[in-house]
Motif scaffolding. Structure first.
Motif, PDB file in Angstrom:
ATOM      1  N   ALA A 195       0.836  -1.199   0.000  1.00  0.00           N
ATOM      2  CA  ALA A 195       0.000   0.000   0.000  1.00  0.00           C
ATOM      3  C   ALA A 195       0.868   1.246   0.000  1.00  0.00           C
ATOM      4  O   ALA A 195       1.959   1.264   0.582  1.00  0.00           O
ATOM      5  N   VAL A 196       0.386   2.277  -0.670  1.00  0.00           N
ATOM      6  CA  VAL A 196       1.015   3.601  -0.648  1.00  0.00           C
ATOM      7  C   VAL A 196       0.031   4.557   0.025  1.00  0.00           C
ATOM      8  O   VAL A 196      -1.120   4.656  -0.393  1.00  0.00           O
ATOM      9  N   VAL A 197       0.504   5.236   1.050  1.00  0.00           N
ATOM     10  CA  VAL A 197      -0.358   6.144   1.815  1.00  0.00           C
ATOM     11  C   VAL A 197       0.133   7.576   1.653  1.00  0.00           C
ATOM     12  O   VAL A 197       1.312   7.871   1.896  1.00  0.00           O
ATOM     13  N   LYS A 198      -0.756   8.441   1.243  1.00  0.00           N
ATOM     14  CA  LYS A 198      -0.438   9.875   1.123  1.00  0.00           C
ATOM     15  C   LYS A 198      -0.899  10.585   2.388  1.00  0.00           C
ATOM     16  O   LYS A 198      -2.077  10.510   2.769  1.00  0.00           O
ATOM     17  N   LEU A 199       0.043  11.266   3.062  1.00  0.00           N
ATOM     18  CA  LEU A 199      -0.256  11.969   4.303  1.00  0.00           C
ATOM     19  C   LEU A 199       0.174  13.425   4.187  1.00  0.00           C
ATOM     20  O   LEU A 199       1.258  13.727   3.675  1.00  0.00           O
ATOM     21  N   THR A 200      -0.666  14.324   4.662  1.00  0.00           N
ATOM     22  CA  THR A 200      -0.324  15.752   4.704  1.00  0.00           C
ATOM     23  C   THR A 200      -0.488  16.256   6.125  1.00  0.00           C
ATOM     24  O   THR A 200      -1.431  15.883   6.841  1.00  0.00           O
ATOM     25  N   ARG A 201       0.420  17.126   6.522  1.00  0.00           N
ATOM     26  CA  ARG A 201       0.476  17.625   7.901  1.00  0.00           C
ATOM     27  C   ARG A 201      -0.797  18.381   8.263  1.00  0.00           C
ATOM     28  O   ARG A 201      -1.269  19.236   7.507  1.00  0.00           O
ATOM     29  N   LYS A 202      -1.360  18.033   9.410  1.00  0.00           N
ATOM     30  CA  LYS A 202      -2.519  18.760   9.912  1.00  0.00           C
ATOM     31  C   LYS A 202      -2.065  20.128  10.427  1.00  0.00           C
ATOM     32  O   LYS A 202      -0.976  20.273  10.966  1.00  0.00           O
ATOM     33  N   LYS A 203      -2.909  21.132  10.228  1.00  0.00           N
ATOM     34  CA  LYS A 203      -2.591  22.468  10.731  1.00  0.00           C
ATOM     35  C   LYS A 203      -2.729  22.495  12.238  1.00  0.00           C
ATOM     36  O   LYS A 203      -3.696  21.950  12.796  1.00  0.00           O
ATOM     37  N   ALA A 204      -1.770  23.105  12.880  1.00  0.00           N
ATOM     38  CA  ALA A 204      -1.801  23.181  14.338  1.00  0.00           C
ATOM     39  C   ALA A 204      -2.971  24.061  14.786  1.00  0.00           C
ATOM     40  O   ALA A 204      -3.243  25.099  14.201  1.00  0.00           O
ATOM     41  N   ARG A 205      -3.650  23.586  15.819  1.00  0.00           N
ATOM     42  CA  ARG A 205      -4.747  24.377  16.364  1.00  0.00           C
ATOM     43  C   ARG A 205      -4.231  25.577  17.151  1.00  0.00           C
ATOM     44  O   ARG A 205      -3.257  25.485  17.870  1.00  0.00           O
ATOM     45  N   LYS A 206      -4.900  26.700  16.982  1.00  0.00           N
ATOM     46  CA  LYS A 206      -4.484  27.918  17.707  1.00  0.00           C
ATOM     47  C   LYS A 206      -5.023  27.901  19.136  1.00  0.00           C
ATOM     48  O   LYS A 206      -6.090  27.388  19.388  1.00  0.00           O
TER      49      LYS A 206
END
Length: 480
Positions: free
Chosen positions: A469-480
Motif C-alpha cells: 500500500a502507498v499512503v499519502k499523508l499531509t500535515r494537519k494544521k496546528a490548532r491555535k
C-alpha cells in the motif's frame, strides 16, 4: 459457547476471508478459520485446533462452491502455505486485498479511519512468473537425488519446486540445472542434522537486461582453482578436505550453459540459524560486479545482496504511485528512510532540492551512492545506519526535511522513528507498506499528526494474501 473436539467433522457456511486468506465462519458463536475456503461456500471441515476464542479446521469438501473459486494453476506452490489464494479468481483477489487494508484499519482504529479513501487495488495484466528472484533451500534425498525448493508452512518438509508458477522462468531453469550439477559432481549438501555443504542458492534476474547474479550459501569451505575460501589458518585435515565444496566444475558448466549469468558469489554460513546469509561473501565469477535493472525512466545497479522489489513489473506501479503521492516540489528536502539502493528516492530526485537516504545494509548504501553518481544526481546523500538514529542527527546539524518517504520492513516503523517523526513532522509524508497490519498500527501515531489523504493498495504478490500500500499523508494544521 459450544465445545468442539479435535477431529470432529462439521458443516459450515463461510462468511468472509481473514487477513491470512483463510475462510471464516461462525459456529454457534465460535469463530472457525478454514484455509482454502471462500465466502458464500458451504463446506465440510474437520477441527484441527482449539484456542480459547476460536478454532481452526481443515477443508474436507466444498458442498456449495463460490462463483469466484477457480482451480489453482500450480497446486504444489498453492499447497505450500495456507495463505496462498490461487483458488480465488484474480479480480476477486484484488478486491480482497483492498479489504485487507479495511480489516487492518478496523482492528487498530487510527483517528478518522472510517473516512479514509481506500482506492481499488492495482493488479497485473499477467499475474504469473512475476518473481525476479528465488532463494531455494537445497537438500539431498536418501536416494541421492538433489532437490531445491521451499519449506511447507510450519514444517521442516522441503517441497521440490521444479516448475513454479510465480517464479521467473530462466531462474527456475538455472536452479533445476544446479541440482543436476550438484548430483553430477557429488558436491556436499547441507542438512538439518549435520552442517556440511551447500545449503541455499539465490538467483536474481534483471527484467531490464536479462542479467543474472547468483549466490551459493555454504556451511562448508569451498575451493576454486585450488584456493580455499574462507581461508584456514592451518593446513586443512583430511576430514576437512573431504567436506570442501569444489566449485570449479559447477561454475564452468553454469557460465557456459547460461550466458546471462554475470556474477556468482559464495556466502559462508556455518551456524545453525534461520538467517539466510552469514557474515562473509566472496565473488567467484565476476563478469559484472552488479546487474543493471530499470524502473520508470531510469536504470540502476544491484549488487548480489542488495534488496530490490521481487516483482519488477509492479515495482514500476509502486514507485510511480509513491512519487505521485509525494507531490514533489523543487524546494522539497526529502528524507528517504529505509532507502535500499535508492530506487524510490531516484523517482523524485530531479524534481526536488535534495534527497537524503539511509539503510542498515552497507551494500545497499554503496549501491545507492554508485547509482546516484551514474544518474548524475548531485543532490542525493546516503548514509549507513538506522533511521531513528540518523534522522535526529541530521536535524541537529540543520538538515530538516519538508517531505518524508518511508518504506519499512514488515515489522513497520521503529518506535524511536515514530517518536522522531512526532517531534519533527515534515509537511508531507508517503508511507510505502508491505504489511497492512503494521501500517494500521503505525497510523495510530501518524494520524494524529497527518491527514490520511488516501490509501492505494497494489498487488505485488498475486496468489498470496499479501498487499502493498502507498499512503499519502499531509500535515494537519496546528490548532491555535
Amino acid at each position: 459457547m459450544i465445545t468442539l473436539k479435535i477431529g470432529q467433522k462439521i458443516t459450515l457456511n463461510i462468511q468472509r476471508m481473514g487477513i491470512n486468506g483463510e475462510g471464516i465462519a461462525s459456529y454457534h458463536g465460535r469463530l472457525i478459520f478454514v484455509p482454502y475456503a471462500l465466502p458464500t461456500e458451504e463446506v465440510l471441515v474437520e477441527i484441527t485446533e482449539n484456542a480459547r476464542n476460536f478454532s481452526r479446521a481443515k477443508l474436507l469438501k466444498v458442498n456449495k462452491r463460490s462463483k469466484d473459486r477457480v482451480e489453482p494453476k500450480d497446486k504444489v506452490y498453492h499447497e505450500l502455505s495456507s495463505s496462498h489464494i490461487s483458488h480465488l479468481a484474480y479480480p476477486a483477489q484484488l478486491e480482497f486485498k483492498r479489504d485487507l487494508v479495511r480489516q487492518a484499519l478496523e482492528k487498530y482504529r487510527p483517528a478518522g479511519w472510517k473516512s479514509y479513501e481506500l482506492r481499488p487495488t492495482i493488479g497485473m495484466d499477467n499475474p504469473s512468473h512475476y518473481r525476479n528472484k528465488l532463494t531455494y533451500q537445497v537438500r539431498r534425498l536418501n536416494s541421492g537425488a538433489v532437490i531445491a525448493g521451499l519449506y511447507k508452512e510450519n514444517s521442516h518438509h522441503l517441497v521440490n519446486l521444479e516448475h513454479c508458477i510465480v517464479q521467473e522462468e530462466l531462474s527456475q531453469q538455472i536452479i533445476n540445472r544446479v541440482c543436476q550439477l550438484i548430483e553430477k559432481y557429488n558436491l556436499p549438501v547441507d542438512d538439518e542434522r549435520k552442517l556440511r555443504g551447500i545449503r541455499t542458492v539465490m538467483i536474481r534476474r534483471s527484467q531490464k537486461t536479462g542479467e543474472v547474479q547468483m549466490i551459493f550459501v555454504s556451511s562448508a569451505n569451498i575451493t576454486l582453482d585450488g584456493q580455499i575460501w574462507p581461508q584456514l589458518r592451518d593446513e586443512p585435515t583430511k576430514k576437512q578436505r573431504a567436506s570442501f565444496v569444489k566449485m570449479d566444475n559447477i561454475l564452468s558448466d553454469l557460465t557456459e550453459e547460461f550466458q546471462d549469468i554475470v556474477t556468482i558469489a559464495v556466502n559462508h554460513h556455518p551456524k545453525k540459524s534461520s538467517e539466510i546469509y552469514g557474515d562473509r561473501t566472496q565473488t567467484l565469477f565476476n563478469e559484472k560486479e552488479r546487474i543493471t535493472e530499470g524502473v520508470l525512466d531510469y536504470d540502476f545497479e544491484l549488487s548480489p545482496r542488495a534488496f530490490y522489489q521481487l516483482n519488477p513489473t509492479q515495482a514500476n506501479v509502486l514507485y510511480a504511485e509513491a512519487a505521485a503521492a509525494l507531490s514533489p516540489h523543487k524546494t522539497d528536502r526529502v528524507i528517504d528512510a529505509y532507502c535500499g539502493v535508492g530506487t524510490i528516492g531516484f523517482a523524485v530526485a530531479k524534481k526536488v532540492k535534495s534527497v537524503h537516504g539511509m539503510d542498515t545494509t552497507p551494500e545497499a548504501i554503496q549501491d545507492a551512492k554508485h547509482n546516484a553518481k551514474r544518474l548524475g544526481l548531485k543532490n542525493c546523500h546516503y548514509e549507513t545506519g538506522r533511521a531513528e538514529v540518523i534522522i535526529p542527527n541530521w536535524y541537529k546539524s540543520g538538515h530538516k526535511a519538508t517531505a518524508l518517504l518511508v518504506d519499512p520492513p514488515r515489522t513497520g516503523l521503529d518506535a524511536e522513528l515514530l517518536e522522531t517523526i512526532a517531534k519533527f513532522p515534515p509537511e508531507k509524508m508517503v508511507y510505502v507498506s508491505c504489511n497492512v497490519s503494521t501500517l494500521a498500527k503505525d497510523l495510530i501515531v501518524l494520524a494524529n499528526l497527518y491527514k490520511v489523504e488516501y490509501i492505494q493498495s497494489i498487488d505485488m504478490f498475486p496468489d498470496t494474501a499479501r498487499a502493498e500500500a502507498v499512503v499519502k499523508l499531509t500535515r494537519k494544521k496546528a490548532r491555535k
